[in-house]
Design an enzyme around this catalytic site. Sequence first.
Site, mmCIF file in Angstrom:
data_model
loop_
_atom_site.group_PDB
_atom_site.id
_atom_site.type_symbol
_atom_site.label_atom_id
_atom_site.label_comp_id
_atom_site.label_asym_id
_atom_site.label_seq_id
_atom_site.Cartn_x
_atom_site.Cartn_y
_atom_site.Cartn_z
ATOM 1 N N GLN A 33 -28.158 138.737 -12.686
ATOM 2 C CA GLN A 33 -26.856 138.415 -12.102
ATOM 3 C C GLN A 33 -25.900 137.925 -13.190
ATOM 4 O O GLN A 33 -26.303 137.656 -14.321
ATOM 5 C CB GLN A 33 -27.015 137.346 -11.007
ATOM 6 N N HIS A 64 -27.892 119.579 -1.457
ATOM 7 C CA HIS A 64 -29.223 119.284 -1.989
ATOM 8 C C HIS A 64 -29.936 118.208 -1.179
ATOM 9 O O HIS A 64 -31.135 118.306 -0.914
ATOM 10 C CB HIS A 64 -29.119 118.923 -3.478
ATOM 11 N N ASP A 88 -31.087 125.861 -9.794
ATOM 12 C CA ASP A 88 -30.234 124.825 -10.392
ATOM 13 C C ASP A 88 -30.923 123.462 -10.420
ATOM 14 O O ASP A 88 -30.410 122.523 -11.023
ATOM 15 C CB ASP A 88 -28.883 124.757 -9.676
ATOM 16 N N ASP A 158 -34.315 128.107 -0.782
ATOM 17 C CA ASP A 158 -32.948 127.852 -1.259
ATOM 18 C C ASP A 158 -32.415 129.148 -1.830
ATOM 19 O O ASP A 158 -32.332 129.327 -3.036
ATOM 20 C CB ASP A 158 -32.998 126.768 -2.338
ATOM 21 N N SER A 159 -32.050 130.048 -0.962
ATOM 22 C CA SER A 159 -31.640 131.367 -1.424
ATOM 23 C C SER A 159 -30.141 131.438 -1.591
ATOM 24 O O SER A 159 -29.402 130.599 -1.105
ATOM 25 C CB SER A 159 -32.050 132.412 -0.397
ATOM 26 N N ASP A 161 -26.909 134.144 -0.622
ATOM 27 C CA ASP A 161 -26.603 134.801 0.645
ATOM 28 C C ASP A 161 -27.620 135.915 0.940
ATOM 29 O O ASP A 161 -28.170 136.516 0.016
ATOM 30 C CB ASP A 161 -25.193 135.409 0.596
#
Lengths: 278, 278
Positions: A33, A64, A88, A158-159, A161
């Site tokens: 990406q 978070h 992250d 925690d994807s 979209d």
Amino acid sequence: MREGWFTEAIEDEGVAFSLAIDEKVHDEHSGYQHIEVYRTRRWGRLLVLDGCVMVTERDEFLYHEMMAHPALFAHRDPQRIAIIGGGDCGILREVLRHTEVAHALQVELDERVTRVAEAHFPDLCTANDDPRAELRFGDGVRWVRDTEPESLDVMIVDSTDPVGPAAGLFTKEFLADARRALAPGGIVVQQSESPLLHGESVIAPLHRAAAEAGFDGVHTLTFPVPSYPSGWWSATLMVNGGDPRNFREADSEAKPFATRYYNADIHRAALATPELLR
Amino acid sequence: MREGWFTEAIEDEGVAFSLAIDEKVHDEHSGYQHIEVYRTRRWGRLLVLDGCVMVTERDEFLYHEMMAHPALFAHRDPQRIAIIGGGDCGILREVLRHTEVAHALQVELDERVTRVAEAHFPDLCTANDDPRAELRFGDGVRWVRDTEPESLDVMIVDSTDPVGPAAGLFTKEFLADARRALAPGGIVVQQSESPLLHGESVIAPLHRAAAEAGFDGVHTLTFPVPSYPSGWWSATLMVNGGDPRNFREADSEAKPFATRYYNADIHRAALATPELLR
């Protein structure tokens, strides 16, 4: 994009969110990406993946905290945690505030996201050197499929979209694999987009996929995330047996760590279902 | 503004919100303010006052329901209601869903806002012809100062941002007048901006002003409003005696009218105080 602003436009919803920027401080194509980091005028550092806001330092605590604490306080004794995605490291930081946690494994597809977070978002990465943390890089869908059955207490998905690489995380096959990986009493929590924009397109299908995967307790939490589309976000809890709305209320009331949004009242509040999601 | 988009930029917060538009359908300077109406691509009609988003048809239910129902269900028997501001008539519509209400007076400074709403936002104005509704146009601050003491059960302060004409609605003098206008058991609810952006600049000063005005029960509700800055909004309840968190829970559970956000669980949820507001 207007001069001096970063803009994320959701073309098919006809809405856009912009932050005033002072400087772009990182730009790379990782192979997975496009990764960009900006210094914004009032929102701290901004992480952007393929044009979508992932994190701002000003509001990252909302997402978070709400991806970690409700699930961990809903589990009786959360010792073994896996985070799928989460490169992250902000969720990892929140998970490791729980002293019961013995091992927190993060399985992120794109190692560069974590390295960029380490370089530019030190506040997200404060737990990366915790001896209980393990950072692994690879395909989370495959890891979940191959992991030992009944080996996890909490799985946090925690994807990005649910399009592109993340689409596989919203299928009944993935959720069935996730369910198999959970020990008795285990919980999955998955980000499930905006209650205003994605009730029909994401939240309802996720509930159906969870039921088809065999989860018999499924409940969606809602909470604000100003930098995500519509500013209103959700996460969906899934359990085998029991009610995902139950949680260790006394432990939450007496939590030994500081938060900026989450507390026991907010946990109960996030469980309320707005009329439009009923 | 980018071609084909309406943008509201909050320059001092370094953030902007944009909606894709098909057409501007109204534009006037009323003498009080610049009034614009757009047809957006995905958010229905959009009302803009002096460059600030006031209403979109897609998300107006969130603000209007939350400015009306918590206060009305927190009152024992809400019969006499005044709305200060509220010219788009959306709160009036929600107030008049309550069958106990005998009289709902709306005191809007700018008659043109109401006339534009009647022309372009028929769904907001469905209660304007209700025999219990009274539309008055003039200075709300003066009306509150001059109104008969102890003549109101609920006062709803639906102001624009606390600058310009609306600044007077956030002072202890106004709130003392509002308190004097309330009958025993009366309630004021006032919009109080974003918990993320305005905790220190609006919400905390409003609590201090309310205390100085003599209110001994003050509590801030939070809820999503995607089209307002940060997408996260608040309203502050003020009462003389008693706890503004109490409400007629059984009546709320059995409410005879439909809503799209509000319900008794959401009422309780909105009362939760996030850590950053404690």
